[in-house]
Design a protein around this motif. Sequence first.
Motif, mmCIF file in Angstrom:
data_model
loop_
_atom_site.group_PDB
_atom_site.id
_atom_site.type_symbol
_atom_site.label_atom_id
_atom_site.label_comp_id
_atom_site.label_asym_id
_atom_site.label_seq_id
_atom_site.Cartn_x
_atom_site.Cartn_y
_atom_site.Cartn_z
ATOM 1 N N SER A 24 0.817 -1.221 0.000
ATOM 2 C CA SER A 24 0.000 0.000 0.000
ATOM 3 C C SER A 24 0.849 1.269 0.000
ATOM 4 C CB SER A 24 -0.966 -0.007 1.194
ATOM 5 O OG SER A 24 -0.238 0.044 2.402
ATOM 6 N N LEU A 59 5.057 -14.478 3.296
ATOM 7 C CA LEU A 59 3.621 -14.563 3.067
ATOM 8 C C LEU A 59 3.037 -13.157 3.180
ATOM 9 C CD1 LEU A 59 1.457 -16.713 2.603
ATOM 10 C CD2 LEU A 59 1.168 -16.881 5.060
ATOM 11 N N GLY A 61 -0.490 -10.534 2.714
ATOM 12 C CA GLY A 61 -1.915 -10.348 2.471
ATOM 13 C C GLY A 61 -2.056 -9.276 1.404
ATOM 14 N N ASP A 62 -2.537 -8.097 1.826
ATOM 15 C CA ASP A 62 -2.664 -6.991 0.869
ATOM 16 C C ASP A 62 -1.494 -6.013 0.942
ATOM 17 O OD1 ASP A 62 -4.958 -7.903 -0.265
ATOM 18 O OD2 ASP A 62 -6.305 -6.737 1.018
ATOM 19 N N GLY A 63 -0.505 -6.312 1.758
ATOM 20 C CA GLY A 63 0.680 -5.444 1.823
ATOM 21 C C GLY A 63 0.385 -4.069 2.414
ATOM 22 N N PRO A 126 -7.701 -1.855 6.379
ATOM 23 C CA PRO A 126 -7.308 -2.559 5.158
ATOM 24 C C PRO A 126 -6.670 -3.911 5.472
ATOM 25 C CG PRO A 126 -6.409 -0.315 5.203
ATOM 26 C CD PRO A 126 -6.956 -0.597 6.570
ATOM 27 N N GLY A 130 -5.802 -12.972 7.723
ATOM 28 C CA GLY A 130 -4.614 -13.649 8.241
ATOM 29 C C GLY A 130 -3.600 -12.710 8.858
ATOM 30 N N ILE A 134 -1.425 -10.726 13.528
ATOM 31 C CA ILE A 134 0.011 -10.422 13.553
ATOM 32 C C ILE A 134 0.283 -9.226 14.459
ATOM 33 C CG2 ILE A 134 2.054 -9.803 12.180
ATOM 34 C CD1 ILE A 134 1.173 -12.295 10.957
ATOM 35 N N ILE A 137 -4.659 -6.205 15.380
ATOM 36 C CA ILE A 137 -5.201 -4.944 14.856
ATOM 37 C C ILE A 137 -6.214 -4.341 15.832
ATOM 38 C CG2 ILE A 137 -4.818 -5.421 12.416
ATOM 39 C CD1 ILE A 137 -7.832 -6.127 12.196
ATOM 40 N N ALA A 139 -8.762 -0.588 16.624
ATOM 41 C CA ALA A 139 -9.237 0.744 16.270
ATOM 42 C C ALA A 139 -10.486 1.046 17.087
ATOM 43 C CB ALA A 139 -9.566 0.833 14.774
ATOM 44 N N TYR A 185 5.617 -18.641 11.549
ATOM 45 C CA TYR A 185 4.246 -19.156 11.415
ATOM 46 C C TYR A 185 3.555 -18.547 10.209
ATOM 47 C CZ TYR A 185 4.790 -20.553 16.308
ATOM 48 O OH TYR A 185 5.223 -21.110 17.482
ATOM 49 N N TRP A 186 2.851 -19.370 9.470
ATOM 50 C CA TRP A 186 1.953 -18.866 8.428
ATOM 51 C C TRP A 186 0.541 -19.031 8.957
ATOM 52 C CZ3 TRP A 186 3.823 -21.084 3.041
ATOM 53 C CH2 TRP A 186 5.141 -20.653 2.828
ATOM 54 N N PRO A 239 -4.873 4.776 0.563
ATOM 55 C CA PRO A 239 -3.683 4.315 -0.172
ATOM 56 C C PRO A 239 -3.879 4.302 -1.688
ATOM 57 C CG PRO A 239 -4.159 2.850 1.670
ATOM 58 C CD PRO A 239 -5.314 3.806 1.573
ATOM 59 N N ASN A 244 0.613 4.779 1.538
ATOM 60 C CA ASN A 244 0.870 4.842 2.982
ATOM 61 C C ASN A 244 0.527 3.501 3.610
ATOM 62 O OD1 ASN A 244 -1.815 5.145 4.822
ATOM 63 N ND2 ASN A 244 -2.208 5.998 2.788
HETATM 64 C C1 LIG Z 1 -4.894 3.497 5.527
HETATM 65 C C2 LIG Z 1 -4.527 2.426 6.537
HETATM 66 C C3 LIG Z 1 -5.160 2.404 7.761
HETATM 67 C C4 LIG Z 1 -4.840 1.413 8.709
HETATM 68 N N1 LIG Z 1 -5.491 1.429 9.901
HETATM 69 C C5 LIG Z 1 -5.195 0.477 10.836
HETATM 70 C C6 LIG Z 1 -5.868 0.471 12.095
HETATM 71 O O1 LIG Z 1 -6.757 1.266 12.363
HETATM 72 N N2 LIG Z 1 -5.508 -0.478 13.003
HETATM 73 C C7 LIG Z 1 -4.546 -1.411 12.743
HETATM 74 O O2 LIG Z 1 -4.262 -2.240 13.608
HETATM 75 N N3 LIG Z 1 -3.901 -1.433 11.543
HETATM 76 C C8 LIG Z 1 -4.206 -0.511 10.594
HETATM 77 N N4 LIG Z 1 -3.543 -0.522 9.389
HETATM 78 C C9 LIG Z 1 -2.512 -1.545 9.128
HETATM 79 C C10 LIG Z 1 -3.048 -2.778 8.330
HETATM 80 O O3 LIG Z 1 -4.266 -2.489 7.714
HETATM 81 C C11 LIG Z 1 -3.244 -4.000 9.222
HETATM 82 O O4 LIG Z 1 -2.061 -4.300 9.908
HETATM 83 C C12 LIG Z 1 -3.674 -5.228 8.423
HETATM 84 O O5 LIG Z 1 -3.968 -6.289 9.289
HETATM 85 C C13 LIG Z 1 -2.623 -5.670 7.400
HETATM 86 O O6 LIG Z 1 -3.220 -6.648 6.551
HETATM 87 P P1 LIG Z 1 -2.506 -7.077 5.204
HETATM 88 O O7 LIG Z 1 -3.252 -8.237 4.669
HETATM 89 O O8 LIG Z 1 -2.392 -5.913 4.290
HETATM 90 O O9 LIG Z 1 -1.086 -7.517 5.758
HETATM 91 P P2 LIG Z 1 0.321 -7.438 5.008
HETATM 92 O O10 LIG Z 1 0.750 -6.000 4.968
HETATM 93 O O11 LIG Z 1 0.266 -8.171 3.730
HETATM 94 O O12 LIG Z 1 1.230 -8.223 6.027
HETATM 95 C C14 LIG Z 1 1.676 -7.634 7.220
HETATM 96 C C15 LIG Z 1 2.736 -8.528 7.846
HETATM 97 O O13 LIG Z 1 2.151 -9.741 8.260
HETATM 98 C C16 LIG Z 1 2.695 -10.847 7.553
HETATM 99 N N5 LIG Z 1 1.569 -11.681 7.161
HETATM 100 C C17 LIG Z 1 0.495 -11.308 6.426
HETATM 101 N N6 LIG Z 1 -0.380 -12.319 6.337
HETATM 102 C C18 LIG Z 1 0.170 -13.353 7.016
HETATM 103 C C19 LIG Z 1 -0.254 -14.673 7.294
HETATM 104 N N7 LIG Z 1 -1.410 -15.155 6.838
HETATM 105 N N8 LIG Z 1 0.563 -15.478 8.034
HETATM 106 C C20 LIG Z 1 1.744 -15.019 8.494
HETATM 107 N N9 LIG Z 1 2.202 -13.770 8.261
HETATM 108 C C21 LIG Z 1 1.415 -12.946 7.535
HETATM 109 C C22 LIG Z 1 3.421 -10.281 6.368
HETATM 110 O O14 LIG Z 1 4.533 -11.085 6.007
HETATM 111 C C23 LIG Z 1 3.847 -8.924 6.877
HETATM 112 O O15 LIG Z 1 5.031 -9.056 7.599
HETATM 113 C C24 LIG Z 1 -3.854 0.445 8.410
HETATM 114 C C25 LIG Z 1 -3.226 0.479 7.152
HETATM 115 C C26 LIG Z 1 -3.561 1.438 6.228
HETATM 116 C C27 LIG Z 1 -2.890 1.445 4.885
#
Ligand SMILES: Cc1cc2nc3c(=O)[nH]c(=O)nc-3n(C[C@H](O)[C@H](O)[C@H](O)COP(=O)(O)OP(=O)(O)OC[C@H]3O[C@@H](n4cnc5c(N)ncnc54)[C@H](O)[C@@H]3O)c2cc1C
Length: 353
Positions: A24, A59, A61-63, A126, A130, A134, A137, A139, A185-186, A239, A244
């Motif tokens: 993102s 691994l 998810g949506d980064g 976002p 999975g 980690i 999360i 809010a 862990y995955w 994003p 961001n």
């Molecule tokens: C605009 C914006 C607002 C946000 N607001 C919040 C908020 O209010 N609260 C909050 O807590 N976070 C927030 N976030 C952060 C983010 O949304 C969360 O952390 C979300 O859970 C990340 O999901 P993802 O699938 O994109 O993870 P990714 O970015 O793909 O992965 C995050 C990390 O976890 C690891 N990972 C992902 N999936 C797995 C899996 N299945 N098994 C093992 N490891 C894994 C990845 O290797 C990486 O290291 C925000 C982000 C953005 C861009």
Amino acid sequence: MNADHRVPAWPALIADADLRPHNSFAVRARAAGLTALTRIEQLDDLVEAAASYPQAPLLLGDGSNVLLVDDYAGLVVLNQLYGRRLINQDDEHAWVEIAAGENWDQLVDWSIAQGWFGLENLALIPGRVGAAPIQNIGAYGVEFESLCAAVQVYDPKAGNLQWLDAAQCQFAYRDSLFKRAGSRYWITAVRLRLRRRHQPNCAYAGVAEELQRLGLDDSQASSIAQAVRSLRRRKLPDPAQIGNAGSFFKNPVVSPEDANALGQQLAGLPRFEQDDGRCKLSAAYLIDQAGWKGYRDGDAGVHANHALVLVNHGQASGAQLYALAQRIAADVHDRYGVRLQIEPRVICAAGEP
Ligand SMILES: Cc1cc2nc3c(=O)[nH]c(=O)nc-3n(C[C@H](O)[C@H](O)[C@H](O)COP(=O)(O)OP(=O)(O)OC[C@H]3O[C@@H](n4cnc5c(N)ncnc54)[C@H](O)[C@@H]3O)c2cc1C
């Protein structure tokens, strides 16, 4: 849980893949290999395929919670495990099992539509299910751990799947066993314990006011989700418009003595007393006071309205954003003696720093 129409065909492996669409921050980075995990049965084969790369598999998810500082020399695996099901219910609760590739925000709407409540304050975060455990999360006054019954993990070294209960996950503020264990862990699925009766939680600043602004009340979980989405859209940069990863630093937790001392230096310092007697401070306030809000160095910057959000104005690299984050953290430490911790996972050629 995999009998789902969204499961794509068995994925190909792409060499030298572009990771820009998969983070993102929209930074340019390449992966030596990119593939997708769509079926549990595929796990062992993926581990075997990943072994031919010099770096451990990653691994994703949506980064939306990573900063890719370098190209990735390993296999990047996109989590596309889909499926949601009810596994048990009693008068008070419903237990659901959700595959790790499900979209988080769609899960929120789905659960409310089923009459299962508790996720509404976490609307519009976002990412995929999975990744939720980690960094635990959170809010608007709710954290993932309060709803988590268990997390299913695959251990790529041992090649086995197991369920960890919530205590084993060692959840803490934006932290868990998984965040500390790197790629050990995955996460393949989670089990949530949701309520069958709606209990509004509008204590967190802004939620009640937003409901009022929208002409809604708290009697429906869907209204709370709507208010939270409306607040988030107004406050946080999208994003899709500007790269961001949401909040870039965790709020620091310090001793009451340190908080008192800092309060002498910064008269308006917000502080939130914690159950363990320590004080959580606002990282955004400290960064703002240090003058970084709206700062820009090339295309790496700090959002003009939100001091906690680092942004990519276009062509910033992960290394530039990381260097900016380090400058901010060092400056806040010099001025206020507080160490800021980075919230997203920083992925470098040599793993995580
Ligand atoms: C605009 C914006 C607002 C946000 N607001 C919040 C908020 O209010 N609260 C909050 O807590 N976070 C927030 N976030 C952060 C983010 O949304 C969360 O952390 C979300 O859970 C990340 O999901 P993802 O699938 O994109 O993870 P990714 O970015 O793909 O992965 C995050 C990390 O976890 C690891 N990972 C992902 N999936 C797995 C899996 N299945 N098994 C093992 N490891 C894994 C990845 O290797 C990486 O290291 C925000 C982000 C953005 C861009």
